[in-house]
Design an enzyme around this catalytic site. Structure first.
Site, PDB file in Angstrom:
ATOM      1  N   ASP A 267       0.824  -1.204  -0.003  1.00 15.60           N
ATOM      2  CA  ASP A 267      -0.231   0.075   0.004  1.00 15.60           C
ATOM      3  C   ASP A 267       0.822   1.179  -0.060  1.00 15.60           C
ATOM      4  O   ASP A 267       2.205   1.279   0.414  1.00 15.60           O
ATOM      5  CB  ASP A 267      -1.167   0.116   1.282  1.00 15.60           C
ATOM      6  CG  ASP A 267      -1.736   1.027   1.351  1.00 15.60           C
ATOM      7  OD1 ASP A 267      -2.393   1.505   0.318  1.00 15.60           O
ATOM      8  OD2 ASP A 267      -1.941   1.751   2.530  1.00 15.60           O
ATOM      9  N   LYS A 268       0.298   2.412  -0.394  1.00 16.67           N
ATOM     10  CA  LYS A 268       1.495   3.571  -0.457  1.00 16.67           C
ATOM     11  C   LYS A 268       1.109   4.544   0.888  1.00 16.67           C
ATOM     12  O   LYS A 268       1.832   4.589   1.733  1.00 16.67           O
ATOM     13  CB  LYS A 268       1.033   4.347  -1.464  1.00 16.67           C
ATOM     14  CG  LYS A 268       2.021   5.801  -1.572  1.00 16.67           C
ATOM     15  CD  LYS A 268       1.524   6.651  -2.945  1.00 16.67           C
ATOM     16  CE  LYS A 268       0.297   7.061  -2.717  1.00 16.67           C
ATOM     17  NZ  LYS A 268       0.371   8.319  -1.664  1.00 16.67           N
ATOM     18  N   THR A 269      -0.202   5.105   0.971  1.00 17.62           N
ATOM     19  CA  THR A 269      -0.392   5.902   2.084  1.00 17.62           C
ATOM     20  C   THR A 269      -0.155   5.225   3.258  1.00 17.62           C
ATOM     21  O   THR A 269      -1.080   4.241   3.591  1.00 17.62           O
ATOM     22  CB  THR A 269      -1.638   6.671   2.006  1.00 17.62           C
ATOM     23  OG1 THR A 269      -1.992   6.887   0.573  1.00 17.62           O
ATOM     24  CG2 THR A 269      -1.805   8.008   2.748  1.00 17.62           C
TER      25      THR A 269
ATOM     26  N   GLU B 292      -7.131  17.875   2.642  1.00 15.22           N
ATOM     27  CA  GLU B 292      -8.151  19.078   2.978  1.00 15.22           C
ATOM     28  C   GLU B 292      -7.864  19.280   4.308  1.00 15.22           C
ATOM     29  O   GLU B 292      -7.876  20.571   4.812  1.00 15.22           O
ATOM     30  CB  GLU B 292      -9.760  18.529   2.637  1.00 15.22           C
ATOM     31  CG  GLU B 292     -10.243  18.265   1.393  1.00 15.22           C
ATOM     32  CD  GLU B 292     -11.426  18.137   1.068  1.00 15.22           C
ATOM     33  OE1 GLU B 292     -12.147  17.705   2.111  1.00 15.22           O
ATOM     34  OE2 GLU B 292     -11.959  18.471   0.160  1.00 15.22           O
TER      35      GLU B 292
ATOM     36  N   ASP C  85      -4.537   5.820  -4.476  1.00 14.51           N
ATOM     37  CA  ASP C  85      -4.373   7.270  -4.846  1.00 14.51           C
ATOM     38  C   ASP C  85      -4.316   7.717  -6.080  1.00 14.51           C
ATOM     39  O   ASP C  85      -4.357   6.587  -7.130  1.00 14.51           O
ATOM     40  CB  ASP C  85      -2.988   7.660  -4.035  1.00 14.51           C
ATOM     41  CG  ASP C  85      -3.094   9.155  -3.608  1.00 14.51           C
ATOM     42  OD1 ASP C  85      -3.767   9.864  -4.254  1.00 14.51           O
ATOM     43  OD2 ASP C  85      -2.148   9.458  -2.527  1.00 14.51           O
TER      44      ASP C  85
ATOM     45  N   LYS D 198      -7.367  -4.907  -5.046  1.00 11.02           N
ATOM     46  CA  LYS D 198      -5.913  -5.144  -4.632  1.00 11.02           C
ATOM     47  C   LYS D 198      -5.859  -6.606  -4.267  1.00 11.02           C
ATOM     48  O   LYS D 198      -4.821  -7.451  -4.607  1.00 11.02           O
ATOM     49  CB  LYS D 198      -5.828  -4.432  -3.027  1.00 11.02           C
ATOM     50  CG  LYS D 198      -5.538  -2.784  -3.304  1.00 11.02           C
ATOM     51  CD  LYS D 198      -5.362  -2.326  -2.042  1.00 11.02           C
ATOM     52  CE  LYS D 198      -4.829  -0.749  -1.985  1.00 11.02           C
ATOM     53  NZ  LYS D 198      -4.785  -0.015  -0.680  1.00 11.02           N
TER      54      LYS D 198
ATOM     55  N   ASN E  10      -8.625  -0.627   4.372  1.00 10.15           N
ATOM     56  CA  ASN E  10      -8.694  -1.184   2.872  1.00 10.15           C
ATOM     57  C   ASN E  10      -7.845  -2.176   2.487  1.00 10.15           C
ATOM     58  O   ASN E  10      -7.829  -2.446   1.178  1.00 10.15           O
ATOM     59  CB  ASN E  10      -8.747  -0.007   1.945  1.00 10.15           C
ATOM     60  CG  ASN E  10      -7.745   0.799   2.140  1.00 10.15           C
ATOM     61  OD1 ASN E  10      -6.901   0.776   3.194  1.00 10.15           O
ATOM     62  ND2 ASN E  10      -7.285   1.810   1.228  1.00 10.15           N
TER      63      ASN E  10
END
Lengths: 1071, 308
Positions: free
Chosen positions: A380-382, A458, A638, A732, A754
């Site tokens: 995963d990235k984030t 945000e 993303d 995924k 996720n």
């Protein structure tokens, strides 16, 4: 089927189960039968049970039945206790949940009961931050608008808050009325769909509104979610206990089988077939011998009339004699070893994260070997590669790059000056930052404001704005947003939100300035989405340059803009927007079109640059893992641009000159398939020269999976790197599934809810106990604090575990085969009658005691030091390709056991011939011969000797003599005084030395020749280690060694799929 | 932070010996250097043992129908063999009988005995393992039961050295531990060899099992189909060229299964009886180790390893 829930009605409380949550597998009563049944589902256990039962038949059993029943019982007790312990822990955690105190309202009176006491129809009263105990239909909240916020992360992994609203029918009820409410909820029977709840509700008098009110998922509070930012809420229990939506979707995870395990299973089957063949052959020969010779031996007194099953007796005897060929203890030994590997991981200081105070943890203790054989890492990235902490770093407003000197715009004096001097451009920019979002400001009791946002970006922008004195103080449900700038308050009415979609890559809001009545469109989005819509004549070039510069720094950029709207224009547009929002078909497209019509002629205000810092050590780790031959893929939800930037930053993909990024995309399905084929062609031709990677997004993947799975699998197998963006959790998992089904060993690593599906799908799931909660870490096999610990987990723990398991399993076969071959050889000199040369006690002790202890010492063994592994990570290829446990290594062990059996047997019968050929003595000589050989085999195959190893190997050896000398003192045993006799004979000790020399000499000689003249990569590293000592190798030597290693390993890399090398040629090099 | 210990961190001090040429060549040379002298010593010891083996199964039966001859209880089975001692034999001289082709290790045979019955008076009825020689036809337990006891060897030897009858001492030919612990002092043979078929020797019912040393020796079953069992000891030296005459009562049936019988007179050394195997094996392995060491040394000088 429907379920009718009568609210607050005690009379029907027993029609459904209570809220007792139970995750346990067993109860006190069914534990024994259920666990036995479970254990007997394993083929090996069935087999051993059959053997044990056959042994009860005295005619055929060569040894006492205890030889199988004993170990079988031990194995069962060990496995059962482990299960019982796990289940007990589950029971304890269930108990904690079940005993929680929960407020329930009954007939208007609030009472606190245990969570398990909630029944369907009860009204449950929740307070802020309470965990929701069961599935509820919301009927009241503290909020006058009837909304409340829930955090559903535990359910679906989404961290943003969700709003839940009370059904219209309950809208005007006071909290007193709520306690006494009566009615009926008609809902479907429990299911696991967390996005759907189609039900209706009717209230009874005194609340007269006797109309059916529809209920949706938005009216529910689901179990295991949390109530947030709402003082209180209450609801009617509709599903309880394990019947809740979260309870129904909680599947029991399938136990994972490692690649090494399945190899062991294959070998077991091979041995089993071999055994059957041997048994049939010997059985047949035995029957023939009996008929041709045996019947003539008067002293055997074969009866003339024999029972019908007589022809079966000898084969069955051999079956029992040979049953030890499959080591009964292998599972227990391996389980024990695996438990120790897991403990080593748990205890590893260097994988302890001091920042979050989390040690590494292996929840699944059974799959450490797979870590050493990982071929694909899907990350995963984030939150996994990055810290998942968005920080506003820089901005570009009307020609000024703020923050480019300090690296932090918030500390840039020029910006601060501009704010205090109320520079109109800057003020407008900040206003957009504060307003153009869907952030919910939450005022806590002490007056501080915190923000809850769906997107981290945000949140970062709003926080940055508030630091620059532009505070978003409140947003109420009527749409009035309050902003406080330098102490003065401004009010804006938010009229419409033009939502963000991945296609539009932008979001806008329409606000009305309450004071002036002016209409404004505020926009933020990706540069490529905003610039084309800017008003003509706008100088986009400078902005573009800024964006480019920020991108190269790995910052996430957003372009902010605004536009003044005329009232008429807005009114007209608003109507269209309403129509589009209500249209039934093609709504999304229509909305996008309408939005697009408004988002024109935007005046660009500036660029924001947000940093999502990479975690410490990520680039180095990825570089190392890639060097170790592991393919690293990034799967992220993303955007593509961000994903590529991060990929570049963390060494995942190489910049343009050396690498090439193949993008698989297109407008139509055919476009996508074409670009897939194109990528495949390039990949085939240019893989050697360039570092290739492909990029695709969720939509493309969906189409590819539907239409061209085969080409994609080919591409996937070739591609060392891939970036997959905009992936749903399901996709995924699908990607993991594709790689898995093509035979690759996958490791999935992630931190959020996720990622849970992919983590569970992969061979090895690793969770990062990160900011997105512990969801992933809980579902994973291993949890670590930081991504960088992955290198130790794989290269150190995984590799050692694999090496050790490879040795333990093959050695277990070796020692069982050795003793079995001796039995077979002996049967040729005992008239093929199935006599056991060894007595029952020796056989049992041999398997359970004498041979299982020394082999356990290998769990401390290290072939090469951790530092060396990390310096030459390519050595992982060796275990990745399964070079230590495959058919050819097994053939080697098989050959060795056959050779050793011949050595032991021939030397024993020749040295103990004639007057010495007493059965008991000869058997003890052969057994001691085996024990001597064991000790030397383990010693030769140990790479590093530590205290426990030396103690166990030679302690076991001493223990063997102690035990047998003690057993020799027991008059009832057959081996009474045998060991005393033997120890007093010089010829016994001479025979032992002979067995060791004859048995180990050739093994040592072959090993030496191979080590020195055809060294494997591991041998080379061992030699380097020895010559270097602990000193750091000079750079050029290191690189030349690296080249040599690569040379040794190239064949391996190429033939990774064909791991079967000819017998006895373990070396990968072909000089 | 988990408690630090070298054990959990897998950082225990370790010694990592490598199979370097020096070590391996030295090891092989050392083994060779140790094995050759031990081999020579063993061979020497074995050669010092004087052993006379005389096979008598064929020569002692004058007729062609050997089986019929041996099974007929009325024929005179006395047979005389004469041997000349080649070398001085120092006492004690062990007298063995050697049987070849007799499967005492056959599963049907080896398990057909009741160790409990041999030890405990009260266990006389425990004959279930002894089939088919457990009980008599009228269900009385046989003591000692089973095929092993039933097939007890029953040839006897009377030894004369140069015509002088020489005592063969039959005391203490069995293991002391067997006499003390495995065969009861208060258990007497009963119903033994009373069945339809007579297997081997009969037993004197007035002597307890613990004193029936021939039985005890016989019941310590041999692991191989060729075996020697101790018959007795001659406690007198025999000089070279002395004539040893043995009068054999040739009762035991090895003819029906094609086995053979022999009489063995042997002295003993520290290594036991005559057995050249250990000496030869030691010399072979010692020699091989030395030549391997040489070979490796040459190879090491000629061809260097890659990593230097």
């Amino acid at each position: 089927m429907q379920r009718f829930v009568y609210i607050n009605d005690e009379s029907c409380r027993d029609s459904y189960r209570d809220n007792r949550v139970s995750n346990t597998k067993y109860t006190l009563w069914n534990f024994l039968p259920k666990n036995l049944l479970e254990q007997f589902r394993r083929f090996m256990n069935q087999y051993f049970l059959l053997i044990a039962c056959l042994q009860l038949w005295p005619t055929i059993t060569p040894v006492s039945p205890a030889t199988t029943w004993g170990p079988l019982a031990i194995i069962f007790i060990v496995s059962a206790s482990k299960e019982a312990w796990d289940d007990y822990n589950r029971y304890l955690s269930d108990k904690k949940v079940n005993e929680r105190r929960i407020w329930v309202v009954k007939d208007g009176i609030r009472r606190q009961i245990k969570a398990r006491g909630i029944h369907v129809g009860n009204i449950v009263w929740l307070h802020e931050n309470d965990e929701i105990p069961c599935d509820l239909v919301l009927i009241g909240t503290s909020d006058p608008q009837g909304i409340c916020y829930v955090e559903t992360a535990a359910l679906d992994g989404e961290t943003d808050l969700k709003t839940r609203i009370i059904p219209s029918i309950c809208a005007d009820l006071s909290s007193e009325q709520l306690g006494k409410i009566k009615g009926v909820v008609e809902c479907p029977n429990p299911d696991n769909d967390i996005r759907r709840f189609d039900a209706n509700m009717r209230l009874f008098p005194p609340i007269i509104d006797n109309e059916k009110c529809p209920l949706t998922i938005n009216n529910t509070l689901l179990q295991s979610c949390y109530l947030r930012y709402t003082e209180w809420a209450c609801g009617v229990a509709i599903y309880t206990g394990n019947e809740t939506k979260s309870g129904m979707s909680r599947g029991t995870a399938e136990p994972k089988l490692t690649a090494a395990d399945s190899m062991i299973d294959k070998l077991t089957v091979a041995i089993f077939i071999f055994q059957i063949a041997v048994v049939l052959l010997l059985g047949l020969a035995g029957n023939i011998w009996k008929d041709s010779h045996g019947c003539k031996l008067w002293y055997l007194m074969y009866p003339a009339e024999r029972p019908w099953y007589d022809f079966l007796v000898i084969p069955l005897r051999f079956e029992l004699l040979c049953s030890i060929m499959i080591p009964i203890s292998i599972k227990v030994t391996l389980d024990l070893a695996k438990g120790v590997y897991a403990k080593f991981i748990d205890c590893d200081d260097q994988m302890f994260d001091p920042e979050t105070n989390t040690p590494a943890h292996s929840a699944n203790t059974a799959i450490s070997e797979d870590l050493g054989q990982v071929e694909y890492i899907l990350s995963d990235k984030t939150g996994t590669l990055t810290e998942n902490r968005m920080i506003f770093r820089r901005c570009y407003i009307s020609g000024v790059l703020y923050g480019d000197k300090t690296g932090d715009a918030l500390k840039d004096a020029r910006l601060l000056n501009a704010v205090s001097s109320k520079d109109p451009d800057v003020v407008k920019f900040l206003m957009v930052m504060a307003l153009c979002n869907t952030v919910v400001p939450i005022k806590s009791n002490d007056g501080t404001i915190s923000y809850k946002a769906q997107s981290q970006d945000e949140e970062a922008l709003v926080n940055a704005a508030s630091n620059l004195n532009m505070l978003l103080t409140s947003k109420d449900s009527s749409g009035i947003a309050e902003i406080c700038f330098n102490g003065s308050k401004f009010y804006y009415e938010v009229l419409d939100v033009l939502e963000f979609t991945s296609d539009r890559k932008r979001m806008s809001i329409v606000v009305k300035e309450v004071k002036s009545g002016k209409f404004l469109l505020l926009t933020k989005g990706a540069d490529e989405a905003i610039f084309p819509r800017s008003c003509p004549g706008e100088q986009t070039k400078t902005y573009l340059e800024a964006v480019e510069m920020y991108s190269h720094l790995g910052l996430r950029t957003l372009c902010l803009g605004c536009r003044d709207l005329e009232e008429d224009e807005y009114k007209e547009w608003s109507k269209k927007f309403q129509d589009a929002s209500c249209s039934l078909d093609n709504r999304e497209h229509k909305i996008a079109e309408v939005c697009n019509s408004l988002e024109q002629g935007i005046h660009i205000l500036g660029i924001t640059a947000i940093e999502d810092r990479l975690q410490d050590g990520v680039p180095e780790t990825i570089k190392l893992l890639r060097k170790a031959g592991i393919n690293v893929w990034m799967l992220t939800g993303d955007k593509q641009t961000t994903a590529i930037q991060i990929g570049l930053l963390c060494n995942l993909i190489t910049p343009e000159s050396k690498g090439q990024l193949l993008s698989i995309n297109g407008k139509t399905e055919d476009d996508i398939l074409q670009s897939l084929e194109r990528a495949l062609t390039i990949m085939k031709t240019a893989l050697e020269r360039k570092d290739l990677a492909f990029v695709l997004d969720g939509w493309a993947l969906e189409i590819i999976l539907k239409r061209s799975l085969e080409s994609f699998t080919k591409l996937a197998m070739m591609s060392r790197t891939a970036i997959c963006c905009r992936m749903t959790p399901l996709q995924k998992a699908q990607l993991v599934g594709i790689l898995k089904s093509s035979g690759s060993l996958t490791l999935a690593i992630g931190d959020g809810g996720n990622d849970v599906r992919m983590i569970q799908e992969a061979n090895v799931g690793v969770g990062i106990s990160g900011r997105e909660g512990l969801q992933a870490a809980r579902a994973a096999d291993y949890s670590i604090g930081k991504f960088k610990f992955l290198r130790r987990l794989i290269l150190v723990h995984g590799r050692y575990s694999y090496n050790r398991t490879a040795f333990i399993s093959q050695y277990s076969f070796y020692k069982s085969l050795l003793i079995c071959f001796i039995q077979i050889l002996f049967s040729f000199s005992s008239g093929l009658s199935g006599t056991s040369i060894f007595n029952s006690i020796s056989l049992m002790a041999y398997n359970v005691f004498y041979t299982s202890l020394p082999v356990m010492t290998i769990i401390f063994d290290k072939d090469i030091s951790e530092a060396t592994v990390l310096r030459y990570p390519q050595i992982l290829l060796y275990s990745q390709a399964g070079r230590l446990l495959n058919r050819s290594t097994f053939a080697e062990w098989f050959g060795r056991s056959l050779y050793h059996a011949f050595v032991v047997f021939l030397i024993t019968i020749n040295a103990y011939a004639d007057e010495k050929s007493d059965m008991e003595e000869l058997s003890m000589v052969a057994l001691s011969g085996c024990i001597w050989l064991q000790a030397f085999v383990v010693t030769l195959d140990t790479n590093s000797f530590t205290c426990p190893q030396i103690t166990l190997i030679w302690g076991n050896f001493v223990a063997f003599y102690m035990i047998n000398l003690i057993l020799s003192a027991v008059p009832t045993l057959q081996m009474h005084t045998v060991m005393w006799h033997l120890c007093n004979q010089p010829s016994y000790w001479i025979t032992m030395a002979l067995i060791v020399a004859a048995g180990m000499g050739p093994v040592l000689a072959l090993r030496y020749l191979r080590n020195v003249y055809r060294p494997s990569a591991i041998d080379v590293l061992q030699q380097i280690e020895q010559t270097d000592g602990h000193a750091q190798a000079p750079g050029n030597l290191e690189s030349s060694t690296g080249t040599y290693l690569d040379y040794l390993l190239t064949d391996l890399r190429r033939n990774k799929s064909s791991i079967h090398q000819p017998l006895l040629s373990d070396s990968a090099s072909s000089r | 932070m988990p408690a630090y210990s070298k054990f959990t961190q897998q950082e225990l001090p370790a010694c990592k010996p490598l199979l370097t040429p020096e070590i391996v060549i030295a090891a092989f040379a050392l083994i060779g250097a140790l094995f050759v002298p031990i081999g020579l010593a063993s061979l020497h010891a074995s050669r010092q043992v004087v052993e006379l083996v005389h096979r008598y199964d064929a020569s002692c039966v004058p007729v062609d129908d050997k089986v019929g001859f041996i099974q007929n209880s009325r024929t005179d089975k006395t047979c005389t063999v004469t041997m000349t001692v080649p070398k001085y034999m120092k006492s004690p001289i062990h007298v063995y009988y050697l049987i070849d082709g007799f499967y005492q290790n056959h599963r049907r045979y080896v398990r057909s005995r009741s160790d409990k019955q041999l030890r405990y008076k009260s266990a006389a009825h425990l004959t279930s393992d002894c089939v088919p020689e457990g009980d008599t036809a009228d269900h009385a337990p046989i003591v000692p039961c089973g095929l092993v006891a039933w097939s007890l060897f029953n040839d006897t030897y009377t030894v004369r050295v140069n015509g002088v009858v020489t005592q063969v001492n039959k005391k203490d030919i069995a293991w002391k531990s067997d006499k003390n612990n495995k065969f009861g002092k208060n258990i007497y043979p009963s119903n033994f060899q009373k069945g339809r078929l007579i297997g081997g020797a009969t037993l004197n019912e007035s002597i307890p099992l613990s004193e029936q040393e021939d039985l005890i020796v016989w019941m310590r079953t041999a692991a191989l189909p060729t075996f020697r069992k101790l018959y007795g000891r001659i406690e007198k030296d025999i000089n070279a060229n002395d004539n040893v005459t043995v009068v054999i009562q040739n009762n035991y049936n090895t003819y029906s299964f094609g086995g053979s019988k022999a009489l063995v007179l042997s002295t003993a050394s520290w290594i036991g009886g005559k057995n050249n195997f250990i000496g030869i094996a030691y010399l072979t392995i010692g020699g091989l180790c030395l030549s391997l060491a040489m070979g490796f040394l040459v190879l090491y000088m000629v061809k260097r390893r890659y990593v230097s």
